[in-house]
Write an enzyme that holds these catalytic residues in place. Structure first.
Site, mmCIF file in Angstrom:
data_model
loop_
_atom_site.group_PDB
_atom_site.id
_atom_site.type_symbol
_atom_site.label_atom_id
_atom_site.label_comp_id
_atom_site.label_asym_id
_atom_site.label_seq_id
_atom_site.Cartn_x
_atom_site.Cartn_y
_atom_site.Cartn_z
ATOM 1 N N LYS A 120 14.223 -32.808 10.663
ATOM 2 C CA LYS A 120 13.824 -31.514 11.198
ATOM 3 C C LYS A 120 13.289 -30.460 10.237
ATOM 4 O O LYS A 120 13.314 -30.673 9.051
ATOM 5 C CB LYS A 120 15.448 -30.863 11.479
ATOM 6 N N ARG A 173 23.040 -38.723 21.770
ATOM 7 C CA ARG A 173 23.027 -39.590 22.805
ATOM 8 C C ARG A 173 23.345 -41.053 22.340
ATOM 9 O O ARG A 173 23.943 -41.812 23.099
ATOM 10 C CB ARG A 173 21.745 -39.497 23.695
HETATM 11 N N1 BES Z 1 21.473 -31.678 17.916
HETATM 12 C C1 BES Z 1 20.145 -31.388 18.344
HETATM 13 C C2 BES Z 1 20.081 -30.608 19.377
HETATM 14 C C3 BES Z 1 20.182 -29.225 18.936
HETATM 15 C C4 BES Z 1 18.900 -28.481 18.715
HETATM 16 C C5 BES Z 1 21.136 -28.371 19.154
HETATM 17 C C6 BES Z 1 18.945 -27.206 18.321
HETATM 18 C C7 BES Z 1 21.326 -27.225 18.912
HETATM 19 C C8 BES Z 1 20.205 -26.452 18.476
HETATM 20 C C9 BES Z 1 20.028 -32.983 18.735
HETATM 21 O O1 BES Z 1 20.332 -33.850 18.215
HETATM 22 C C10 BES Z 1 18.217 -32.926 18.722
HETATM 23 O O2 BES Z 1 17.977 -32.992 17.509
HETATM 24 N N2 BES Z 1 17.670 -33.199 19.925
HETATM 25 C C11 BES Z 1 16.215 -33.311 19.812
HETATM 26 C C12 BES Z 1 15.814 -34.469 20.780
HETATM 27 C C13 BES Z 1 14.484 -34.960 20.610
HETATM 28 C C14 BES Z 1 14.106 -35.517 19.379
HETATM 29 C C15 BES Z 1 14.351 -35.823 21.854
HETATM 30 C C16 BES Z 1 15.670 -32.166 20.616
HETATM 31 O O3 BES Z 1 16.189 -31.463 21.359
HETATM 32 O O4 BES Z 1 14.686 -31.479 19.868
HETATM 33 MN MN MN Z 2 19.238 -34.332 16.368
#
Ligand code: BES
Ligand code: MN
Ligand code: ZN
Length: 501
Positions: free
Chosen positions: A278, A352
């Protein structure tokens, strides 16, 4: 570890009038633009002070407005705190809850130790008011919730606490114990979430779960080799980049004979994204990626304290998601507990993966009457709904309907999103049965669709709390940080008389 500050407050109900109660602060709620005769007796003892603050426009009764009056021996109360409920026809249970939050946190901050609440106004609610028969409950609920603070890493200052609250009422059947159990469950969840990831590892989470064990709560934790034996390869893949061992935490609450409701909480104690790293900005917030798991533990704790007549199996597939030397690589293919294989195209879509195995585990070992998963699953959830609603998806319309009702009562609102068959296409992999990300387009619902494939024919509901589990600003009954969202919603759902399994 987490403090149970709230249960310390002593709340009692007394059939005594506003003018007679001896108290640090007497709380008097007012509507805006509405007759104030209900307080005329006390106001004449106060020499018309209330009328004066109102006619001078210093206090109008605007929603969440406060006005503090100091009284010198005119009545037994030392202070009177006026609070605005807003316009009479616009009153809602949530507005009352917010006023409770404003009032309690304000009085705590000015070091009031002992406070009293007038309930007179509740005889004057408009005809169409929807909500409890005991609307003062909302005020107390908001009040209790508002007192939570996360200060365990700060130099101790002289902690101000309200020690007791008296409700002035002839009805002594207000569900105070239940309100206190729920509010302290919410603060337990918040403590777990606010605690930084260095002090909230999967092991710490598992130790905390163990501390809940009692006659009705059984806790077991599957270690890495147990997880391997169970064939939960997707969940294990998430943990590979971390030095912290994964802990698959299973908490059973036994309060009835029926088949259990399985509640699965996403428990990524820190989500860096893994190799699909990230951006640095805001990454510190990813300690809240275990908010679902924290809610599950808090729910089970409260269910046991309230002896809810249900069976619950709570499951927390806990792990960190870090980019270590042994981390899962984009393109890796793993086998889940169901036998389905997954191509991990993005290691940041880790929630997931952990949940798919946990759902598969719940269905295989417990034949649950319903599976609920609660997860900070997608950034797209906050893009779609902001911080105002939980995104809900699922294959069980009746359960979703009941959750919607519980959400209206608790104001932990849910909004249903579709799981169209067409989303299957988005998750097609050339090399495996599925891939773990369908890309940006529709990423809120394709995440839900991915999970659906693992629930199979089991009744299942998915709650994405990514937008609601953390607040960047203070709210009337919650300070910024973890919100503990889902705790009140699911407890209300589980205890609603209309929900029979
Ligand atoms: N934990 C994150 C989702 C999230 C993002 C929660 C910001 C709270 C605030 C999750 O694991 C994630 O990174 N999801 C990605 C999925 C994508 C890579 C398909 C997302 O939503 O960007
Ligand atoms: Mn994630
Ligand atoms: Zn995550």
């Amino acid at each position: 570890m987490p403090y149970a500050i709230l249960s310390k407050m002593n709340i009692t109900i007394k059939d005594i009038s506003e003018k007679d109660i001896a108290t640090d602060a007497l709380i008097l709620p007012f509507f805006e633009d509405y007759q104030h005769e209900m307080y005329s007796e006390i106001d004449s003892l106060l020499d018309g002070m209330i009328k004066r603050v109102i006619s001078s426009k210093e206090f109008t009764g605007r929603h969440n407005q406060l006005a503090l009056l100091h009284i010198h021996g005119m009545i037994n109360a030392k202070r009177v705190l006026l609070v605005g409920f807003g316009k009479h026809p616009e009153i809602t249970s949530e507005r009352i809850r917010q006023c409770g939050g404003k009032v309690f946190s304000y009085l705590r901050d000015i070091a009031a130790k002992e406070i009293s609440v007038s309930t007179r106004i509740f005889n004057f609610l408009p005809k169409g008011f929807r909500g409890s028969e005991k609307p003062v409950s909302y005020l107390i609920e908001g009040g209790l919730l508002s007192l939570y603070r996360f200060e365990k890493y700060k130099k101790a200052d002289d902690a101000k606490e309200i020690e007791s609250a008296t409700i002035l009422s002839s009805d002594n059947d207000i569900p105070l114990k239940q309100l206190q159990i729920t509010a302290s469950a919410v603060s337990v969840a918040k403590d777990l979430i606010n605690t930084p990831a260095n002090d909230m590892t999967p092991t710490v989470l598992s130790d905390f779960a163990n501390s809940l064990a009692n006659e009705k709560i059984k806790v077991k934790t599957l270690q890495k080799d147990d997880i391997e034996k169970e064939g939960m390869g997707a969940y294990l893949a998430v943990s590979k980049g971390s030095a912290q061992p994964p802990k698959f935490i299973v908490v059973e609450y036994n309060g009835a004979e029926s088949m259990p409701v399985a509640i699965i909480g996403k428990s990524i104690t820190f989500d860096s994204g893994g190799i699909s790293l990230k951006p640095a900005e805001g990454m510190e917030k990813m300690k809240y990626d275990m908010s679902g798991g924290a809610a599950v533990l808090a729910i089970i704790k409260a269910a046991s304290e309230a002896t809810l007549p249900v069976n619950i199996v709570g499951i927390l597939p806990a792990t960190e998601n870090l980019p270590g030397g042994d981390a899962t690589r984009p393109g890796d293919i793993v086998r889940t507990i169901t036998g389905k294989t997954v191509e991990i195209v993005n290691t940041d879509a880790e929630g997931r993966l952990a949940l798919a195995d946990a759902i598969g585990y719940a269905v295989k070992h417990y034949k649950p009457s319903l599976v609920i998963d609660i997860a900070t699953l997608t950034g797209a959830c906050s893009i779609a709904l902001g911080s105002e609603a939980i995104a809900m998806m699922g294959n069980d319309t009746a359960a979703m309907e009941k959750l919607k009702e519980a959400s209206e009562e608790t104001y932990e609102r849910v909004w249903q999103m579709p799981l169209y068959d067409e989303y299957k296409e988005y998750l097609k992999s050339d090399a495996a049965d599925m891939k773990n990300s369908g890309g940006k387009n529709g990423s809120l619902v394709t995440a839900g669709y991915f999970l659906k494939e693992f629930a199979g024919t089991a009744p299942w509901v998915h709650l994405d709390i990514a937008g609601t589990a953390w607040s960047d600003k203070d709210k009337p009954y919650a300070t910024k940080g973890a919100t503990g969202v889902g705790v009140r919603l699911i407890l209300n759902f589980l205890s609603s008389a209309t929900y029979s399994l």
